[in-house]
Design a protein around this motif. Structure first.
Motif, mmCIF file in Angstrom:
data_model
loop_
_atom_site.group_PDB
_atom_site.id
_atom_site.type_symbol
_atom_site.label_atom_id
_atom_site.label_comp_id
_atom_site.label_asym_id
_atom_site.label_seq_id
_atom_site.Cartn_x
_atom_site.Cartn_y
_atom_site.Cartn_z
ATOM 1 N N VAL A 87 -4.924 -6.833 -2.484
ATOM 2 C CA VAL A 87 -4.645 -8.064 -2.104
ATOM 3 C C VAL A 87 -3.140 -7.904 -2.284
ATOM 4 N N SER A 91 -1.675 -6.121 0.718
ATOM 5 C CA SER A 91 -2.228 -6.790 1.770
ATOM 6 C C SER A 91 -1.138 -8.668 1.709
ATOM 7 N N ASP A 92 -0.556 -9.431 1.133
ATOM 8 C CA ASP A 92 -0.187 -10.286 0.789
ATOM 9 C C ASP A 92 1.288 -9.579 0.698
ATOM 10 N N GLY A 130 1.524 -7.719 4.980
ATOM 11 C CA GLY A 130 1.504 -8.402 5.639
ATOM 12 C C GLY A 130 -0.134 -8.305 6.683
ATOM 13 N N LEU A 131 -0.389 -7.456 5.468
ATOM 14 C CA LEU A 131 -1.260 -6.893 6.467
ATOM 15 C C LEU A 131 -2.886 -7.323 5.475
ATOM 16 N N GLY A 132 -4.228 -7.644 6.206
ATOM 17 C CA GLY A 132 -5.370 -8.082 5.688
ATOM 18 C C GLY A 132 -5.839 -7.076 5.001
ATOM 19 N N GLU A 133 -6.539 -7.822 3.958
ATOM 20 C CA GLU A 133 -6.895 -6.735 2.448
ATOM 21 C C GLU A 133 -8.310 -5.191 3.105
ATOM 22 N N ARG A 134 -8.876 -6.242 4.572
ATOM 23 C CA ARG A 134 -10.035 -4.968 5.261
ATOM 24 C C ARG A 134 -9.664 -3.629 5.187
ATOM 25 N N SER A 135 -8.239 -4.625 6.188
ATOM 26 C CA SER A 135 -6.867 -3.436 6.910
ATOM 27 C C SER A 135 -6.499 -2.471 5.890
ATOM 28 N N HIS A 186 -7.427 -1.955 3.029
ATOM 29 C CA HIS A 186 -9.012 -0.830 2.361
ATOM 30 C C HIS A 186 -9.267 0.085 3.383
#
Length: 128
Positions: free
Chosen positions: A55, A58-59, A62-67, A69
């Motif tokens: 998390v 990601s924050d 600027g990438l999504g958490e799923r990305s 992962h």
């Protein structure tokens, strides 16, 4: 062959070569991101709480958490990028990212979910 056809063919070849190169760069970028995270002391220290680390990464980037992962799973499944290229025979045709994801542990779970209404924890035991 007309001059126009020659030009069009040249453009088609340029497009194909550059699309392939760009796609390979994106795959390598995802692999390098996974590598950087897995090699990080923060990742090693947070073995039990990696969700929180994902998390934060990601924050921050600027990438999504799923990305994030998926990048980690991608690297962990194929620590050597050439092994990934060999597995998918990606030296000639690049796989779509969704095809790569389906080979990752998260993707394997998704394949099971898409097969039917079985719950994940009892896939073997559910009668349907």
């Amino acid at each position: 062959m007309t001059l126009f056809n020659i030009l069009a063919e040249e453009i088609v070849q340029i497009l194909a070569a550059k699309k392939f190169a760009a796609g390979m760069e994106l795959l390598e970028m995802r692999h390098l991101i996974g590598s950087a995270i897995v090699a990080s002391e923060l990742y090693k220290k947070n073995a039990d709480g990696q969700g929180e680390l994902i998390v934060k990464i990601s924050d921050a980037v600027g990438l999504g958490e799923r990305s994030v992962h998926y990048c980690i799973e991608f690297y962990e499944k194929w620590p050597k990028f050439p092994d990934f290229v060999s597995y998918f025979k990606a030296d000639k045709v690049l796989p779509a990212w969704r095809e790569v994801i389906m080979e990752l542990p998260s993707g394997e779970r998704k394949k099971v979910e898409e097969k039917g209404p079985k719950c994940l924890h009892c896939v073997v035991h559910c009668p349907k």
